[in-house]
Motif scaffolding. Structure first.
Motif, PDB file in Angstrom:
ATOM      1  N   ASP A  43       0.803  -1.226   0.000  1.00 55.20           N
ATOM      2  CA  ASP A  43       0.000   0.000   0.000  1.00 55.20           C
ATOM      3  C   ASP A  43       0.844   1.288   0.000  1.00 55.20           C
ATOM      4  O   ASP A  43       0.508   2.238  -0.721  1.00 55.20           O
ATOM      5  CB  ASP A  43      -0.994  -0.012   1.165  1.00 55.20           C
ATOM      6  CG  ASP A  43      -2.219  -0.873   0.838  1.00 55.20           C
ATOM      7  OD1 ASP A  43      -2.291  -1.409  -0.301  1.00 55.20           O
ATOM      8  OD2 ASP A  43      -3.110  -1.005   1.697  1.00 55.20           O
ATOM      9  N   PRO A  44       1.932   1.377   0.784  1.00 53.32           N
ATOM     10  CA  PRO A  44       2.736   2.611   0.704  1.00 53.32           C
ATOM     11  C   PRO A  44       3.284   2.863  -0.703  1.00 53.32           C
ATOM     12  O   PRO A  44       3.399   4.031  -1.125  1.00 53.32           O
ATOM     13  CB  PRO A  44       3.869   2.357   1.712  1.00 53.32           C
ATOM     14  CG  PRO A  44       3.299   1.368   2.678  1.00 53.32           C
ATOM     15  CD  PRO A  44       2.408   0.491   1.863  1.00 53.32           C
ATOM     16  N   LYS A  47       0.473   4.372  -2.732  1.00 50.84           N
ATOM     17  CA  LYS A  47       0.304   5.801  -2.430  1.00 50.84           C
ATOM     18  C   LYS A  47       1.389   6.629  -3.129  1.00 50.84           C
ATOM     19  O   LYS A  47       1.097   7.665  -3.740  1.00 50.84           O
ATOM     20  CB  LYS A  47       0.338   6.049  -0.925  1.00 50.84           C
ATOM     21  CG  LYS A  47       0.181   7.534  -0.593  1.00 50.84           C
ATOM     22  CD  LYS A  47      -0.038   7.830   0.853  1.00 50.84           C
ATOM     23  CE  LYS A  47      -0.443   9.285   1.097  1.00 50.84           C
ATOM     24  NZ  LYS A  47       0.149  10.273   0.234  1.00 50.84           N
ATOM     25  N   SER A  78     -12.252  -1.152   3.480  1.00 54.51           N
ATOM     26  CA  SER A  78     -11.325  -0.148   4.023  1.00 54.51           C
ATOM     27  C   SER A  78     -10.159   0.079   3.064  1.00 54.51           C
ATOM     28  O   SER A  78      -9.641   1.196   2.946  1.00 54.51           O
ATOM     29  CB  SER A  78     -10.821  -0.558   5.411  1.00 54.51           C
ATOM     30  OG  SER A  78      -9.945  -1.655   5.312  1.00 54.51           O
ATOM     31  N   LYS A  79      -9.771  -0.962   2.336  1.00 58.03           N
ATOM     32  CA  LYS A  79      -8.687  -0.768   1.360  1.00 58.03           C
ATOM     33  C   LYS A  79      -9.161   0.092   0.187  1.00 58.03           C
ATOM     34  O   LYS A  79      -8.452   0.992  -0.267  1.00 58.03           O
ATOM     35  CB  LYS A  79      -8.151  -2.129   0.877  1.00 58.03           C
ATOM     36  CG  LYS A  79      -7.341  -2.836   1.964  1.00 58.03           C
ATOM     37  CD  LYS A  79      -6.779  -4.151   1.512  1.00 58.03           C
ATOM     38  CE  LYS A  79      -5.449  -4.015   0.777  1.00 58.03           C
ATOM     39  NZ  LYS A  79      -4.313  -3.667   1.640  1.00 58.03           N
ATOM     40  N   GLU A  81     -11.470   2.300   0.319  1.00 59.89           N
ATOM     41  CA  GLU A  81     -11.590   3.664   0.868  1.00 59.89           C
ATOM     42  C   GLU A  81     -10.220   4.361   0.891  1.00 59.89           C
ATOM     43  O   GLU A  81     -10.088   5.527   0.531  1.00 59.89           O
ATOM     44  CB  GLU A  81     -12.164   3.605   2.283  1.00 59.89           C
ATOM     45  CG  GLU A  81     -12.363   4.975   2.907  1.00 59.89           C
ATOM     46  CD  GLU A  81     -13.013   4.871   4.284  1.00 59.89           C
ATOM     47  OE1 GLU A  81     -12.931   3.788   4.917  1.00 59.89           O
ATOM     48  OE2 GLU A  81     -13.590   5.872   4.712  1.00 59.89           O
ATOM     49  N   ARG A  82      -9.206   3.597   1.263  1.00 61.77           N
ATOM     50  CA  ARG A  82      -7.834   4.127   1.304  1.00 61.77           C
ATOM     51  C   ARG A  82      -7.397   4.579  -0.098  1.00 61.77           C
ATOM     52  O   ARG A  82      -6.919   5.690  -0.285  1.00 61.77           O
ATOM     53  CB  ARG A  82      -6.924   3.003   1.805  1.00 61.77           C
ATOM     54  CG  ARG A  82      -5.506   3.387   2.108  1.00 61.77           C
ATOM     55  CD  ARG A  82      -4.750   2.161   2.641  1.00 61.77           C
ATOM     56  NE  ARG A  82      -5.315   1.626   3.863  1.00 61.77           N
ATOM     57  CZ  ARG A  82      -5.053   0.409   4.369  1.00 61.77           C
ATOM     58  NH1 ARG A  82      -4.218  -0.395   3.732  1.00 61.77           N
ATOM     59  NH2 ARG A  82      -5.575   0.004   5.480  1.00 61.77           N
ATOM     60  N   TYR A  83      -7.601   3.732  -1.095  1.00 65.64           N
ATOM     61  CA  TYR A  83      -7.138   4.069  -2.452  1.00 65.64           C
ATOM     62  C   TYR A  83      -7.932   5.246  -3.019  1.00 65.64           C
ATOM     63  O   TYR A  83      -7.372   6.121  -3.691  1.00 65.64           O
ATOM     64  CB  TYR A  83      -7.242   2.852  -3.378  1.00 65.64           C
ATOM     65  CG  TYR A  83      -6.551   1.626  -2.835  1.00 65.64           C
ATOM     66  CD1 TYR A  83      -5.292   1.719  -2.250  1.00 65.64           C
ATOM     67  CD2 TYR A  83      -7.170   0.378  -2.864  1.00 65.64           C
ATOM     68  CE1 TYR A  83      -4.663   0.601  -1.713  1.00 65.64           C
ATOM     69  CE2 TYR A  83      -6.550  -0.743  -2.334  1.00 65.64           C
ATOM     70  CZ  TYR A  83      -5.301  -0.618  -1.748  1.00 65.64           C
ATOM     71  OH  TYR A  83      -4.695  -1.725  -1.209  1.00 65.64           O
ATOM     72  N   GLY A  85      -9.299   7.616  -1.287  1.00 65.58           N
ATOM     73  CA  GLY A  85      -8.839   8.810  -0.579  1.00 65.58           C
ATOM     74  C   GLY A  85      -7.505   9.310  -1.091  1.00 65.58           C
ATOM     75  O   GLY A  85      -7.240  10.517  -1.096  1.00 65.58           O
ATOM     76  N   TRP A  86      -6.661   8.379  -1.540  1.00 65.41           N
ATOM     77  CA  TRP A  86      -5.354   8.778  -2.077  1.00 65.41           C
ATOM     78  C   TRP A  86      -5.469   9.355  -3.484  1.00 65.41           C
ATOM     79  O   TRP A  86      -4.535   9.954  -3.979  1.00 65.41           O
ATOM     80  CB  TRP A  86      -4.404   7.577  -2.104  1.00 65.41           C
ATOM     81  CG  TRP A  86      -3.944   7.135  -0.738  1.00 65.41           C
ATOM     82  CD1 TRP A  86      -3.985   7.861   0.417  1.00 65.41           C
ATOM     83  CD2 TRP A  86      -3.375   5.861  -0.398  1.00 65.41           C
ATOM     84  NE1 TRP A  86      -3.474   7.124   1.453  1.00 65.41           N
ATOM     85  CE2 TRP A  86      -3.083   5.890   0.993  1.00 65.41           C
ATOM     86  CE3 TRP A  86      -3.079   4.706  -1.119  1.00 65.41           C
ATOM     87  CZ2 TRP A  86      -2.517   4.807   1.664  1.00 65.41           C
ATOM     88  CZ3 TRP A  86      -2.517   3.624  -0.452  1.00 65.41           C
ATOM     89  CH2 TRP A  86      -2.241   3.682   0.920  1.00 65.41           C
ATOM     90  N   GLU A 191      -2.479  -7.714   7.670  1.00 65.01           N
ATOM     91  CA  GLU A 191      -3.793  -7.065   7.789  1.00 65.01           C
ATOM     92  C   GLU A 191      -4.903  -8.074   8.075  1.00 65.01           C
ATOM     93  O   GLU A 191      -6.042  -7.684   8.294  1.00 65.01           O
ATOM     94  CB  GLU A 191      -4.130  -6.305   6.501  1.00 65.01           C
ATOM     95  CG  GLU A 191      -3.263  -5.077   6.271  1.00 65.01           C
ATOM     96  CD  GLU A 191      -3.662  -4.331   5.013  1.00 65.01           C
ATOM     97  OE1 GLU A 191      -3.842  -4.993   3.962  1.00 65.01           O
ATOM     98  OE2 GLU A 191      -3.805  -3.102   5.073  1.00 65.01           O
TER      99      GLU A 191
END
Ligand code: SF4
Length: 315
Positions: A43-44, A47, A78-79, A81-83, A85-86, A191
């Motif tokens: 994930d980092p 991003k 949640s993953k 949502e993370r992507y 948001g990025w 995770e």
């Protein structure tokens, strides 16, 4: 706008594809995209790639196309949502329930129906459209004839792989679980995702056992029905003018398991072919010699990767 999208099996490959002519790149999060972890991104890294791309006007899509287990749905959401948001532009999904879930929570995201949804006909396309998907990836066993059949009724953007299975109709991506019967192992990641090594649909990777040298027998005698599936899919060229005129507006270059050098050359090649076709030229024969060159390199790298995966399954 017509988009050329390249593969991002590594950060180096993703940036190479974008620098050599692609507007977009697709990547897979580790354990969620049907590939070995070596061809997926943490994930980092995703991003970093989205940030790098945004500064250059480029776009990143996330292949999160495994089927989550009952206890993995909230992690899946949640993953995404993370992507989102990025700043990812879209996600590729094959699980029908997850398509509806993502549409409900993230109305701004493009949702691609992954080729691994295993679409067969216009009714399947409408099923996914009604769930909220807005881009459908055309099965790579289809050709121009099937596209002509569905294009006026699809009601979604059409995305085509720039390769095609040569044994058309025999292999349906996403609907084969044979690898799981040969070799499977479980591994929970940090995770909590259960990665079923050997089952691409559930978070591991396929061992490509269809491409092994099969010898079926009936009693002691060789069977006349021994399957012959061991054909390398071919990169496309001649179909591209027809695909453009039939309304395909996203072209996807496969190859997350190839080398960044080969992927860069393929992306640059297709950039020139697509620009030529979009400029109104229907004769792509000037590209035939270079096409043969990239096809040969593609087949050679693919053969080496398949052999290494089959060997793991046999152990
Ligand atoms: S075994 Fe072959 S057909 Fe089945 S998923 Fe793997 S590559 Fe596809």
């Amino acid at each position: 706008m017509t988009v050329l999208m390249g593969p991002g099996g590594t950060l180096e490959m993703a940036t190479t594809a974008l620098e050599r002519g692609c507007e977009s790149v697709f990547v897979g999060p580790k354990g969620w995209s049907r590939r070995p972890a070596s061809d997926e991104l943490a994930d980092p890294e995703i991003k970093d790639l989205i940030d790098w791309s945004a500064g250059r006007g480029k776009d990143i899509r996330i292949a999160i196309n495994v089927m989550p287990e009952p206890d993995e749905i909230s992690l899946f959401l949640s993953k995404v949502e993370r992507y989102a948001g990025w700043g990812a532009g879209g996600v590729m999904i094959c699980d029908p329930g997850c398509i509806a879930l993502v549409r409900r929570h993230f109305p701004q995201l493009d949702i691609h129906v992954s080729v691994t949804a295993g679409i067969f006909n216009i009714r399947d396309i409408h099923f996914y459209r009604d769930l909220g998907a807005n881009i459908v990836v055309i099965p790579y066993r289809w050709g121009v004839e099937e596209l002509e059949e569905i294009r006026d009724q699809a009601g979604m953007q059409l995305e085509a792989f720039l390769f095609q299975a040569t044994k058309r109709g025999r292999i349906c991506p996403g609907r084969c679980y044979s690898s799981s019967y040969f070799h499977i192992a479980h591994k929970r990641d940090d995770e909590g995702k259960d990665q079923h090594i050997g089952s691409a649909s559930r978070g591991g990777s396929c061992h490509r056992i269809c491409r092994a040298a099969w010898n079926l027998t009936v009693g002691e005698a060789p069977s006349p029905d021994t399957p012959d599936l061991k054909a390398t899919p071919e990169l496309l060229l001649w179909e591209m003018p027809a695909y453009v005129s039939l309304g395909v507006n996203r072209f996807k270059i496969p190859g997350r398991e190839r080398s960044p050098e080969l992927v860069g050359d393929i992306c640059a090649f297709y950039r020139r072919v697509l620009d030529h076709v979009l400029a109104g030229h229907s004769d792509v024969s000037p590209f035939a010699a270079e096409w043969a060159w990239v096809r040969e390199r593609w087949a050679s790298e693919r053969g080496r990767r398949d052999e290494s995966r089959i060997t793991v399954a046999a152990q």
